[in-house]
Design a protein around this motif. Structure first.
Motif, PDB file in Angstrom:
ATOM      1  N   VAL A  23     -41.109   1.841  -0.651  1.00  0.00           N
ATOM      2  CA  VAL A  23     -39.035   2.201  -0.536  1.00  0.00           C
ATOM      3  C   VAL A  23     -39.666   3.953  -1.155  1.00  0.00           C
ATOM      4  N   VAL A  24     -40.131   3.882  -2.216  1.00  0.00           N
ATOM      5  CA  VAL A  24     -40.023   5.561  -2.241  1.00  0.00           C
ATOM      6  C   VAL A  24     -40.336   6.027  -1.228  1.00  0.00           C
ATOM      7  N   LEU A  25     -41.651   5.857  -0.556  1.00  0.00           N
ATOM      8  CA  LEU A  25     -42.504   6.177   0.313  1.00  0.00           C
ATOM      9  C   LEU A  25     -41.595   6.692   1.683  1.00  0.00           C
TER      10      LEU A  25
ATOM     11  N   GLN B   2     -41.402  11.720  -5.508  1.00  0.00           N
ATOM     12  CA  GLN B   2     -41.903  10.802  -5.430  1.00  0.00           C
ATOM     13  C   GLN B   2     -41.759  10.791  -6.856  1.00  0.00           C
TER      14      GLN B   2
ATOM     15  N   PHE C  61     -46.309   5.613 -10.711  1.00  0.00           N
ATOM     16  CA  PHE C  61     -46.126   4.349 -11.371  1.00  0.00           C
ATOM     17  C   PHE C  61     -46.552   4.185 -12.342  1.00  0.00           C
TER      18      PHE C  61
ATOM     19  N   ARG D 144     -36.877  11.108   0.912  1.00  0.00           N
ATOM     20  CA  ARG D 144     -37.414  10.565   0.152  1.00  0.00           C
ATOM     21  C   ARG D 144     -38.876  11.025   0.289  1.00  0.00           C
TER      22      ARG D 144
ATOM     23  N   ALA E  32     -42.872   0.626  -4.114  1.00  0.00           N
ATOM     24  CA  ALA E  32     -43.054   1.637  -3.474  1.00  0.00           C
ATOM     25  C   ALA E  32     -43.106   2.194  -2.210  1.00  0.00           C
TER      26      ALA E  32
END
Lengths: 327, 309, 324
Positions: free
Chosen positions: B204-206, C99, C102, C95, B202
């Motif tokens: 990384v994604v952020l 988003q 999960f 990024r 997460a």
């Protein structure tokens, strides 16, 4: 129909660091011969603990059956000794779990694990047991049975392992099969196969099935009789068609409405507000009251009893009490 | 009934606001104090530290004066644990020795935890060539059994005639050389497993910065493990120090340690006739190390439940 | 609805192979073709549902798009920019616009980071809001996601699964993204909570004009939420169409089997069920020809030999099957 399993006022408690959790709280239910009874509920409803209590799998000191009786063909399982229980378990009552991978021993071949109960309960010779094991593998719809018998659990897929679990479960012709979320970890196409198979075995052998699931679709497909649990209590029970067509408890109603159904599109799903209450903070009341649209004063202070409202349909809700002025 | 929408949950009767926000630390602490054995361990360790560091202040015998008139006297009201061959008060000596032993244990733990976790973090976070070099070095040290290695190093100290007042510090260094490789390996393993957690994906994604990933996300999850290892490490270091000193390879007389006090009583006569010479230091080692291990195991249970041995 | 919308995400011939290593020297002896030549386009404001069973590679598609794992081949264009051409710093800056939500609300939140920090830290790192405003922004998004302001200083373990999923959604939404990839966001939740979260997804799309790539195995959820649907099997796309088209006229036998296998909570409903035989083949050694032929009740000789083309059969409906 004969009653195979008769649970009366079962209570199972767990001791946690924060206090006592009444995981199963005064639950009564009955499974008749050749019947599929589904316990449906969300996580924390006590549905799995009910099944584990039947199997004697609730282990002290963490948890304990503190009251009630579990009569299997007239005999109270709670009064049986260790050895007597062992002859019932796996022989007359079999169980399959959600995670087949963790219920099989990783270092034993599939065939050996199938032969074990046969040799133990049926006193079969090794040779006969192996022959029967291979037959069983074929019966649960796996081809190349010989080859599968010689493989290890990790070499098989989840669906295959669940079939093996079923093969082990039915190997001793149980009178009762307890299936705890048997298809939850599986894909829908595999789930369809497994459910079909369970139904077929039931038809052929006349065994009863106590099926525990959270999936109302599975309930609708499988059940003869449904028991809805919420926070350790039975809130409603009845025959499947009646219960789905005419759910009476607001929780059952909400549950049925909140599930999206294929080819029945809605703009917005109904959703039950809030969440399951903390099991440690329960006080005498209807445990659903703070999520219920029909909550009345009495719901906050007094627990409703399970009362028969229609033919074989029972509900625990103040809305249906005769004393209730709203009716 | 149909008026309830998803948004209705904004007002959901979620649990009333609790007065305190229980962090995992507070939770762990609460669980720890419920573990009677661990609390007992802690009390014993704390008592040892307090006794060793404060106790001698109240002793009239701290000057280590040799008093031939009071040689090898059995315990009495005046000398609670008797006196040794040079007429020194054993109780005072044991407490003074404890200062050294505990300090050596503590200091070598701090040093090996520092070096081990730094290298472990570097190896686990950056991987690649740094990982290779650090871990091969650690492997190399781990292949040599610690005790013989310490003996060799201790023998070298004696050979080079290192002055006794410095030996204590060198022993600390030696113990941390032995201590860091297993520690670095554990830290690296933990880092590798933390990296793969979904909450790290997460980050990384952020698009978070490396610094934040490391300091706000990885390290806080590493600290519990470090606390556990560090605690258990003290016990090990104290044992090693005692063994070294017992063999005369560690801290040397006249600086007392529990190890060399037992060594001083290492003959048949003292063993049989003067048990007050070796029982107190021996019991101190035993009690301290056991207490630290019990406490450490308790810590492990509450801080790092998955790492049970 | 009818005006042509800009493509937001274009995936073209995407491949992701995981090498199988074996032997002493870790020689690559084969590949698991987790994603094998997948193409699809998501336009602004659409919700594209990617459906498939375990092992279909649907999650890997999401992760490869976001460069959480490297692609083997193909192109991933976000707003016309190929994400794989971007240097790390530029990718990092982009990024916030895309988003991921999960599946597991437990493992996707760091247990030692307060909810407020988890949601606000990316704002801080990207300089998207001044430090003193961050707390307000976090409270705002918490409220929008059905949580309360006082939750801001709590830790994840104090929340239920459904609430954690709301936190995960809030963490993504606070960045004001254009695209949200949701990887099975409701499958770990209880039915009553599932409905809450699905409604939240809907509401956020309406208020923020979000575009979703919604990855799920649950066709009933996908039908409810998605405007377009793609069906994957063993790393390949079998069928794509708009929702209405797909449910009215499913062409691929796999899609039809999938649809008929979903249990429907109406007892005594008689349905024609296409029961698939057998298990999912080993993805390291997929069947030749059409990957589905080993389980397809309608397979003919040609299916074993020839890989069917993924072709448009009209009405924006594409399918990879010889029999259509």
């Amino acid at each position: 129909m004969d009653t195979v399993l008769d649970i009366e006022h079962l209570s199972t408690h767990f001791n946690t660091e924060e206090g006592v959790v009444r995981a199963v709280d005064d639950v009564s239910l009955r499974v008749r011969q050749g019947e599929i009874v589904c316990i449906v509920g969300e996580s924390g409803s006590g549905k799995s603990i009910t099944a584990m209590s039947v199997m004697g799998l609730v282990e002290a000191p963490a948890g304990q059956v503190v009251g009630g009786s579990i009569a299997f063909r007239g005999e109270d399982l709670l009064k049986l000794g260790r050895n007597e229980l062992r002859t019932v378990r796996g022989n007359e009552i079999a169980m399959i779990f959600q995670e087949p991978m963790t219920s099989l021993n990783p270092v034993l071949r599939i065939g050996e694990q199938l032969m074990e109960p046969l040799m133990e309960h049926r006193k079969m010779s090794k040779k006969a047991a192996r022959k029967r094991a291979i037959e069983l593998i074929g019966e649960v719809g796996i081809s190349r049975a010989e080859q599968i018998a010689d493989s290890y659990p990790h070499e098989l897929s989840g669906g295959m392992l669940q079939r093996i679990m079923i093969a082990i479960a039915i190997s001793c012709d149980p009178k009762l099969l307890i299936a705890d979320e048997p298809t939850t970890a599986l894909d829908v196409t595999i789930q369809a196969q497994i459910l079909d198979m369970l139904r077929r075995f039931k038809e052929e052998s006349g065994m009863s099935i106590l099926l525990i699931t959270h999936d109302l679709g599975v309930v609708a497909e499988m059940a003869d009789y449904v028991v809805v649990m919420y926070a350790g209590k039975v809130v409603e029970e009845g025959e499947v068609v009646a219960l789905f067509e005419n759910p009476q408890h607001p929780y059952t109603q909400g549950l049925l409405k909140s599930k999206p159904i294929i080819n029945q599109r809605q703009d917005e799903l109904y959703s039950i507000p809030g969440q399951v209450p903390n099991p440690l903070e329960l006080v005498p009341s209807c445990y659903f009251h703070d999520r219920c649209a029909h909550c009345m004063d009495i719901c906050r202070t007094t627990e409703p009893a399970l009362k028969e409202t229609a033919n074989r349909q029972k509900v625990a809700c103040w809305l249906y009490e005769e004393a209730n002025p709203h009716v | 009934m149909s008026t309830i929408h998803g948004e209705g949950t904004a007002a959901l009767p979620s649990p009333k606001p609790k007065p305190v926000y229980t962090s995992l630390w507070r939770q762990s602490f609460r669980r720890l104090i419920k573990n009677k054995l661990a609390v007992l361990g802690f009390v014993v360790v704390a008592f040892m530290f307090a006794a060793c560091f404060i106790g001698p202040l109240f002793s009239p015998y701290t000057d280590n004066k040799i008093n031939m008139a009071f040689m090898n006297k059995a315990p009495s009201l005046k000398h609670w644990l008797g006196t040794d061959a040079l007429g020194r008060d054993v109780l005072t000596r044991v407490l003074q020795a404890g200062r050294i032993s505990l300090t050596v244990g503590l200091a070598s733990m701090v040093l090996s935890v520092f070096v081990g976790s730094l290298l472990g973090v570097i190896a686990g976070y950056y991987r690649g060539i740094a990982d290779q070099i650090i871990m091969r070095l650690a492997d190399l040290l781990l292949t040599i059994p610690s005790l013989p290695l310490l003996f060799i190093l201790g023998a070298l100290l004696s050979e080079w005639k290192v002055p006794t007042e410095y030996r204590m510090y060198i022993v600390m260094l030696m113990l941390s050389i032995v201590g860091w490789p297993s520690l670095a390996r554990m830290v690296r393993g933990q880092m590798l497993s933390l990296r793969e957690r979904e909450y790290m994906q997460a980050t990384v994604v952020l698009g978070l910065r490396d610094r934040r990933k490391l300091f706000n996300h990885l390290l806080p999850n590493l600290v519990p493990l470090l606390i556990v290892i560090a605690t258990l490490n003290i016990g090990g270091a104290i044992l090693y120090e005692s063994v070294l000193s017992y063999f005369g390879l560690g801290v040397m007389a006249p600086t007392p340690t529990w190890g060399n006090m037992i060594d001083a009583a290492n003959n048949m006569i003292d063993f049989q006739d003067h048990p007050w010479l070796w029982i107190p230091p021996g019991f101190s080692i035993f009690a301290t190390v056991i207490a630290i291990n019990i406490f450490g195991d308790g810590l492990r249970d509450v801080l790092d439940p998955k790492q049970k041995r | 609805m009818s005006e042509p919308k800009q493509p937001l995400l274009e995936v073209n011939g995407l491949k992701k192979y995981f090498p199988i290593k074996s032997g002493l020297f870790g020689r690559t002896t084969g590949n698991v073709k987790a994603v094998d030549d997948i193409s699809f386009t998501i336009r602004q404001g659409e919700t594209f549902g990617l459906v498939g069973e375990s092992g279909s590679g649907k999650s890997t598609v999401g992760r490869t798009i976001l460069r959480l794992t490297d692609k083997t081949d193909g192109k991933v264009k976000f707003k016309g920019v190929d994400l794989y051409d971007l240097p790390p710093q530029e990718l990092r800056r982009l990024r916030p616009k895309m988003q991921l939500i999960f599946q597991d609300p437990y493992s996707s939140l760091n247990p030692r980071v307060r909810i407020g920090d988890a949601i606000g830290e990316a704002l801080l790192d990207h300089g998207l809001a001044p430090r003193e405003e961050i707390r307000d922004r976090v409270m705002e998004v918490l409220n929008a996601c059905g949580l309360s302001s006082y939750h801001i200083d709590r830790f994840p373990h104090e929340f239920s699964g459904g609430q954690r999923q709301r936190v995960g959604i809030a963490r993504a939404l606070v960045l004001n993204p254009d695209l949200i990839i949701a990887d099975e966001p409701v499958s770990a939740l209880d039915v009553s909570i599932q409905a809450q979260i699905i409604n939240l997804f809907r509401k956020m799309q309406d208020t923020q004009g979000l575009t979703y790539l919604f990855i799920s195995h649950d066709l009933s959820v996908v039908e409810h939420l998605c405007s377009h649907i793609g069906v994957m099997y063993l790393g390949s796309m079998m069928e794509t169409a708009s929702r209405d088209e797909l449910f009215r006229n499913p062409l691929h036998p796999y899609t039809r089997a999938l649809l008929s296998a979903v249990p429907i909570p109406i007892p005594k409903l008689k349905r024609e069920r296409i029961v698939l035989s057998g298990e999912l083949p080993n993805p390291a050694d997929p069947p030749s020809g059409c990957k589905f032929h080993t389980r397809c009740p309608f397979a003919v000789a040609r299916c074993r030999e020839e890989v069917p083309l993924f072709r448009n059969v009209g009405n924006d409906h594409s399918v990879a099957c010889h029999l259509v």
